[in-house]
Write an enzyme that holds these catalytic residues in place. Structure first.
Site, PDB file in Angstrom:
ATOM      1  N   ASP A  44      -3.879  17.092 -17.078  1.00 16.36           N
ATOM      2  CA  ASP A  44      -2.847  18.046 -16.684  1.00 16.36           C
ATOM      3  C   ASP A  44      -3.373  19.098 -15.689  1.00 16.36           C
ATOM      4  O   ASP A  44      -4.573  19.160 -15.399  1.00 16.36           O
ATOM      5  CB  ASP A  44      -2.266  18.686 -17.951  1.00 16.36           C
ATOM      6  CG  ASP A  44      -0.754  18.822 -17.866  1.00 16.36           C
ATOM      7  OD1 ASP A  44      -0.261  19.040 -16.743  1.00 16.36           O
ATOM      8  OD2 ASP A  44      -0.088  18.730 -18.903  1.00 16.36           O
ATOM      9  N   GLU A  67     -12.405  24.035 -23.813  1.00 17.20           N
ATOM     10  CA  GLU A  67     -13.567  23.498 -23.097  1.00 17.20           C
ATOM     11  C   GLU A  67     -14.386  22.626 -24.049  1.00 17.20           C
ATOM     12  O   GLU A  67     -14.602  23.002 -25.206  1.00 17.20           O
ATOM     13  CB  GLU A  67     -14.424  24.666 -22.591  1.00 17.20           C
ATOM     14  CG  GLU A  67     -15.633  24.272 -21.782  1.00 17.20           C
ATOM     15  CD  GLU A  67     -15.368  24.197 -20.272  1.00 17.20           C
ATOM     16  OE1 GLU A  67     -14.390  24.817 -19.801  1.00 17.20           O
ATOM     17  OE2 GLU A  67     -16.145  23.515 -19.591  1.00 17.20           O
ATOM     18  N   GLY A  86     -19.627  18.410 -17.327  1.00 12.72           N
ATOM     19  CA  GLY A  86     -20.313  17.292 -16.686  1.00 12.72           C
ATOM     20  C   GLY A  86     -21.785  17.304 -17.052  1.00 12.72           C
ATOM     21  O   GLY A  86     -22.315  18.311 -17.521  1.00 12.72           O
TER      22      GLY A  86
HETATM   23  C1  COA Z   1      -2.710  22.353 -32.902  1.00 16.51           C
HETATM   24  C2  COA Z   1      -1.221  22.416 -32.777  1.00 16.51           C
HETATM   25  C3  COA Z   1      -0.721  21.131 -32.122  1.00 16.51           C
HETATM   26  C4  COA Z   1      -0.575  22.615 -34.151  1.00 16.51           C
HETATM   27  O1  COA Z   1      -0.650  21.451 -34.930  1.00 16.51           O
HETATM   28  P1  COA Z   1       0.195  21.352 -36.295  1.00 16.51           P
HETATM   29  O2  COA Z   1      -0.174  20.070 -36.962  1.00 16.51           O
HETATM   30  O3  COA Z   1       1.646  21.590 -36.026  1.00 16.51           O
HETATM   31  O4  COA Z   1      -0.389  22.579 -37.111  1.00 16.51           O
HETATM   32  P2  COA Z   1       0.364  23.484 -38.191  1.00 16.51           P
HETATM   33  O5  COA Z   1       1.376  24.373 -37.549  1.00 16.51           O
HETATM   34  O6  COA Z   1       0.818  22.594 -39.342  1.00 16.51           O
HETATM   35  O7  COA Z   1      -0.816  24.417 -38.677  1.00 16.51           O
HETATM   36  C5  COA Z   1      -1.868  23.980 -39.511  1.00 16.51           C
HETATM   37  C6  COA Z   1      -2.776  25.182 -39.739  1.00 16.51           C
HETATM   38  O8  COA Z   1      -3.452  25.469 -38.496  1.00 16.51           O
HETATM   39  C7  COA Z   1      -3.158  26.807 -38.070  1.00 16.51           C
HETATM   40  N1  COA Z   1      -2.953  26.765 -36.618  1.00 16.51           N
HETATM   41  C8  COA Z   1      -2.142  25.933 -35.943  1.00 16.51           C
HETATM   42  N2  COA Z   1      -2.240  26.160 -34.628  1.00 16.51           N
HETATM   43  C9  COA Z   1      -3.136  27.146 -34.469  1.00 16.51           C
HETATM   44  C10 COA Z   1      -3.659  27.805 -33.335  1.00 16.51           C
HETATM   45  N3  COA Z   1      -3.264  27.469 -32.095  1.00 16.51           N
HETATM   46  N4  COA Z   1      -4.586  28.764 -33.523  1.00 16.51           N
HETATM   47  C11 COA Z   1      -4.975  29.107 -34.789  1.00 16.51           C
HETATM   48  N5  COA Z   1      -4.515  28.506 -35.908  1.00 16.51           N
HETATM   49  C12 COA Z   1      -3.589  27.545 -35.743  1.00 16.51           C
HETATM   50  C13 COA Z   1      -1.876  27.189 -38.789  1.00 16.51           C
HETATM   51  O9  COA Z   1      -1.800  28.580 -38.905  1.00 16.51           O
HETATM   52  C14 COA Z   1      -2.043  26.474 -40.105  1.00 16.51           C
HETATM   53  O10 COA Z   1      -2.949  27.234 -40.901  1.00 16.51           O
HETATM   54  P3  COA Z   1      -2.755  27.353 -42.510  1.00 16.51           P
HETATM   55  O11 COA Z   1      -2.921  25.933 -43.014  1.00 16.51           O
HETATM   56  O12 COA Z   1      -3.871  28.257 -42.929  1.00 16.51           O
HETATM   57  O13 COA Z   1      -1.388  27.881 -42.729  1.00 16.51           O
HETATM   58  C15 COA Z   1      -0.763  23.640 -31.915  1.00 16.51           C
HETATM   59  O14 COA Z   1      -1.209  24.834 -32.509  1.00 16.51           O
HETATM   60  C16 COA Z   1      -1.286  23.621 -30.495  1.00 16.51           C
HETATM   61  O15 COA Z   1      -2.331  24.147 -30.179  1.00 16.51           O
HETATM   62  N6  COA Z   1      -0.520  22.991 -29.579  1.00 16.51           N
HETATM   63  C17 COA Z   1      -0.964  22.754 -28.257  1.00 16.51           C
HETATM   64  C18 COA Z   1      -0.300  23.673 -27.246  1.00 16.51           C
HETATM   65  C19 COA Z   1      -0.764  23.286 -25.876  1.00 16.51           C
HETATM   66  O16 COA Z   1      -1.913  23.462 -25.540  1.00 16.51           O
HETATM   67  N7  COA Z   1       0.155  22.668 -25.097  1.00 16.51           N
HETATM   68  C20 COA Z   1      -0.156  22.076 -23.815  1.00 16.51           C
HETATM   69  C21 COA Z   1       0.225  22.966 -22.664  1.00 16.51           C
HETATM   70  S1  COA Z   1      -0.217  22.196 -21.111  1.00 16.51           S
END
Ligand code: COA
Length: 266
Positions: free
Chosen positions: A131, A179, A156
């Protein structure tokens, strides 16, 4: 074309002893094979990742035996030793304007390069999206059907020679701005939330297992978030990757990409 064992031996010999009359030709042959995807810096053999050090040597030697030359794109110009990859239509790769991949990298048909950068020796699997503003460092290996989100850095490893490349296995999701560096292995289907930084010494704690894991490897299907761990003497805490759970349907739904955006060039 010489066979690969002979070619590997010639590269080792040129690496050790320096100039050979046909050194440029031998190195060019290796680079052409790398560029065409016929050889790679690292590959999985009998379930374990194996680094082909001679291929890394060929990449480094390419810098020794290449001269800088002007390259232009309309009014834009560069001055470098390594050419840019071209022929995206024939390669079956959708390459969005300003995406740059250097000669000697290999992008499998069906991958999508948003405006991003892929360095020499790197490999990107089919169905993977690199991306916007993400960078795939030299020799890094990215598997199939991965999403490398916006602004992600994958380190790298041309130097030191013995350093292993970063390996991202199939179906991995790397959240925005994170990273991964220093030869870290991200296993099949792992999900790193946005802003996860993983280097060779980064602490990794698994909640499901209730213990700290050895650094350098994120196990398959782990859902990782950035966090911190308290030091043994309790005097401070250090940045750490926290594995919260294994990937489930909710994670799949949140990390799914619109298939229309993912369609590659084939
Ligand atoms: C990782 C991600 C996919 C979440 O996955 P999920 O399976 O829905 O996770 P959940 O919401 O069930 O959370 C599970 C646990 O992780 C924690 N958690 C989830 N995302 C988190 C984050 N970004 N930072 C810190 N903690 C996070 C939740 O608080 C939860 O904690 P708990 O069990 O203590 O309550 C999401 O947070 C994420 O980072 N998405 C990517 C966004 C992105 O980068 N998009 C692309 C743009 S180009």
């Amino acid at each position: 074309m010489s066979d690969l064992v002979t070619l590997a031996a010639r590269i080792d010999e040129i690496w050790e002893s320096g100039a050979a009359a046909d050194a440029r030709a031998v190195v060019s042959e290796a680079l052409a094979l790398l560029d065409a995807g016929a050889i790679r810096v690292a590959e999985k053999v009998d379930g374990a990742w194996h680094v082909n050090e001679w291929v890394k040597k060929a990449v480094l030697l390419h810098f020794r035996y290449s001269d800088n030359r002007e390259m232009t794109a309309g009014p834009i110009e560069w001055f470098d030793k390594v050419a840019l990859k071209t022929g995206w239509r024939e390669a079956g790769v959708r390459s969005v304007p300003t995406a740059i991949a250097r000669y000697g990298s290999f992008i499998e048909p069906g991958a999508v390069l948003m405006p991003s950068y892929v360095n020499i020796g790197a490999r990107v699997g089919t169905g993977t999206m690199i991306d916007t503003w993400s960078t795939v460092g030299s020799c890094a290996q990215v598997g199939k059907n991965c999403h490398i989100s916006g602004g992600v850095g994958i380190g790298g490893v041309l130097e030191p020679l013995q350093a292993s490349p970063v390996i991202i296995e199939d179906n991995v999701f790397l959240g925005a701005r994170g990273e991964v560096a220093e030869g870290v292995l991200i296993e099949e289907g792992a999900v790193l939330a946005m802003g996860c930084f993983v280097a060779g010494s980064t602490k990794i704690y698994s909640v499901p297992e209730g213990r700290e894991l050895p650094p350098g490897r994120i196990p398959a299907r782990s859902v990782c978030v950035p966090g911190s761990l308290l030091s043994k003497d309790g005097s401070h805490s250090t940045y750490a990757i926290i594995i919260k759970k294994l990937r489930d349907e909710r994670t799949d739904a949140r990390t799914a990409l619109n298939s229309l955006l993912r369609e590659g060039g084939v």
